[in-house]
Design an enzyme around this catalytic site. Structure first.
Site, PDB file in Angstrom:
ATOM      1  N   TYR A   3      17.013  29.703   7.386  1.00  0.00           N
ATOM      2  CA  TYR A   3      15.860  30.445   7.924  1.00  0.00           C
ATOM      3  C   TYR A   3      15.912  30.517   9.449  1.00  0.00           C
ATOM      4  O   TYR A   3      16.121  29.511  10.126  1.00  0.00           O
ATOM      5  CB  TYR A   3      14.551  29.760   7.526  1.00  0.00           C
ATOM      6  N   LYS A  23       0.837  -1.208   0.000  1.00  0.00           N
ATOM      7  CA  LYS A  23       0.000   0.000   0.000  1.00  0.00           C
ATOM      8  C   LYS A  23       0.873   1.260   0.000  1.00  0.00           C
ATOM      9  O   LYS A  23       2.078   1.189   0.215  1.00  0.00           O
ATOM     10  CB  LYS A  23      -0.953  -0.023   1.191  1.00  0.00           C
ATOM     11  N   ARG A  36      -9.384   0.105  16.105  1.00  0.00           N
ATOM     12  CA  ARG A  36      -9.409   0.944  14.905  1.00  0.00           C
ATOM     13  C   ARG A  36     -10.497   0.379  14.005  1.00  0.00           C
ATOM     14  O   ARG A  36     -11.572   0.934  13.907  1.00  0.00           O
ATOM     15  CB  ARG A  36      -8.013   0.921  14.261  1.00  0.00           C
TER      16      ARG A  36
HETATM   17  C1  LIG Z   1      -3.848  -3.914   8.315  1.00  0.00           C
HETATM   18  C2  LIG Z   1      -2.379  -3.829   8.131  1.00  0.00           C
HETATM   19  N1  LIG Z   1      -1.677  -4.942   7.965  1.00  0.00           N
HETATM   20  C3  LIG Z   1      -0.335  -4.925   7.786  1.00  0.00           C
HETATM   21  C4  LIG Z   1       0.353  -3.732   7.780  1.00  0.00           C
HETATM   22  C5  LIG Z   1       1.840  -3.760   7.623  1.00  0.00           C
HETATM   23  O1  LIG Z   1       2.436  -3.259   8.775  1.00  0.00           O
HETATM   24  P1  LIG Z   1       4.011  -3.081   8.862  1.00  0.00           P
HETATM   25  O2  LIG Z   1       4.372  -2.092   7.815  1.00  0.00           O
HETATM   26  O3  LIG Z   1       4.263  -2.566  10.230  1.00  0.00           O
HETATM   27  O4  LIG Z   1       4.576  -4.418   8.597  1.00  0.00           O
HETATM   28  C6  LIG Z   1      -0.339  -2.537   7.960  1.00  0.00           C
HETATM   29  C7  LIG Z   1       0.391  -1.268   7.954  1.00  0.00           C
HETATM   30  O5  LIG Z   1       0.011  -0.230   8.392  1.00  0.00           O
HETATM   31  C8  LIG Z   1      -1.757  -2.580   8.135  1.00  0.00           C
HETATM   32  O6  LIG Z   1      -2.456  -1.449   8.317  1.00  0.00           O
END
Ligand SMILES: Cc1ncc(COP(=O)(O)O)c(C=O)c1O
Length: 366
Positions: free
Chosen positions: A256, A35, A131
């Protein structure tokens, strides 16, 4: 000469890190979490490098899955948050996607939709992250409803996410784990629980599937690193050059607001990289930077297109010298994105996903 800033992406390191995740969990299948544009590394190039190694990929939304399909990726893709509207189910069906369900409306939509084939479905359980997901009690009835609808849902799994798998103190992780163990045993359900820290350090959480993300990109998420996490290799090197060098008298300010003042007669290098590229403006004086593979420090506030570094102890540095903001220098010296993140009061995830599109990605290996 173009602007020298670029993000070099080492696809061989990506595959090495994936193999590490896989080998740590020999009884699990490990999908690769891609993602957010593969955590800023480039969705399709990373998927292509991992195709053939990873049996499935995970993304946050339909658009990311469609981009993978358009890029020619045929492997299973899981939508980690499921659909955002019932209308998306037609595309889930057409693209052969897998999906999570975390809310009643998603379950109702899935049960009502006229599908070509059942959707492999992961029931998201809220085991303590608070969540997304169903409480363990509600998950039992969702499991029963979806099990009774084999034309709509198939390959049911329980999925959950850990709030503290990266912490050295495992108390809250154990609380989540015992709720999940009890639920999975009661339903006889396969699970998908482990993120990167759990993949690296909590083997009891390894399920039918694991979901490593940030570790694939070479970042160590553990509060207390372990032998496995120390074997991770950085995938992204954010690399630039010195575009100017100047000498300052003691007491002269830089940048700055004059946040930093030369404590001695100093030599300052100006680097083509700024917050307009995604480098964190919160980086404090002292944030490590590699110049020609030697560690030095950022001094003065980061500006939009430039930042400044102390070259006083690096007399050989000159205009055109290599600067590594994180990753691996030409001489093999490594500056971890995790260390840079600590100086920015953030985590590697925000630095990696924050590299902006104007920074060209260059792919190597894989
Ligand atoms: C639902 C879910 N699974 C897996 C992951 C992967 O987590 P990580 O990058 O800590 O391995 C995430 C990352 O935010 C997530 O939201």
């Amino acid at each position: 000469m173009p602007r020298p800033l670029r993000a070099d992406i080492d696809l061989e390191a990506l595959c090495h890190n994936y193999r590490l995740a896989r080998d740590l969990a020999p009884d699990s299948q490990s999908l690769a979490v891609l993602k957010a544009d593969a955590y800023g590394h480039g969705l399709v190039p990373c998927a292509r490098a991992l195709e053939g190694l990873a049996p499935a990929f995970a993304v946050a939304c339909l658009e990311e899955a469609e981009a993978l399909r358009e890029g020619g990726i045929t492997a299973p893709i899981v939508l980690l948050e499921g659909v955002f509207s019932a209308e998306e189910l037609a595309k889930v069906d057409a693209q052969g996607l897998w999906m999570a369900v975390h809310s009643d409306w998603q379950v109702e939509a899935l049960l009502r939709h006229r599908l070509e084939k059942p959707v492999p479905t992961w029931i998201k359980v809220d085991s303590g992250m608070h969540r997304l997901g169903f409480s363990p009690e509600r998950a039992i009835s969702v499991w029963a409803r979806l099990s009774a609808a084999p034309t709509q849902a198939c390959d049911l799994h329980l999925m959950s996410h850990f709030a503290t798998a990266d912490h050295a103190d495992t108390e809250y992780f154990q609380r989540q784990m015992s709720a999940l163990r009890a639920l999975a045993e009661k339903l006889g359900a396969p699970t998908c629980l482990a993120n990167s820290p759990a993949t690296l350090a909590r083997p009891e959480s390894h399920g039918a599937w694991n979901r490593p993300g940030v570790m694939l990109y070479g970042s160590d998420p553990l509060e207390a690193s372990n032998t496995a996490s120390r074997r991770l290799s950085p995938v992204m090197t954010l690399r630039s050059e010195l575009i100017a060098v100047r000498d300052l008298d003691e007491g002269e300010p830089v940048g700055y607001g004059g946040r930093w003042r030369a404590p001695r007669p100093s030599r300052i290098g100006v680097v083509a990289c700024g917050y307009g590229d995604g480098y964190d403006r919160h980086a404090c004086d002292g944030t490590p930077v590699l110049v020609e593979g030697r560690r030095t420090a950022l001094v003065g506030k980061v500006s939009m297109d430039m930042l400044t570094v102390d070259l006083t102890d690096l007399p050989e540095a000159e205009i055109g010298s290599e600067v590594v903001l994180w990753g691996c220098a030409a001489n093999g010296e490594v500056l971890s994105v995790d260390e840079v993140a600590r100086y920015c009061d953030t985590i590697s995830y925000t630095l990696l996903t924050g590299v902006l599109p104007r920074v060209p990605r260059r792919y190597h290996g894989g």
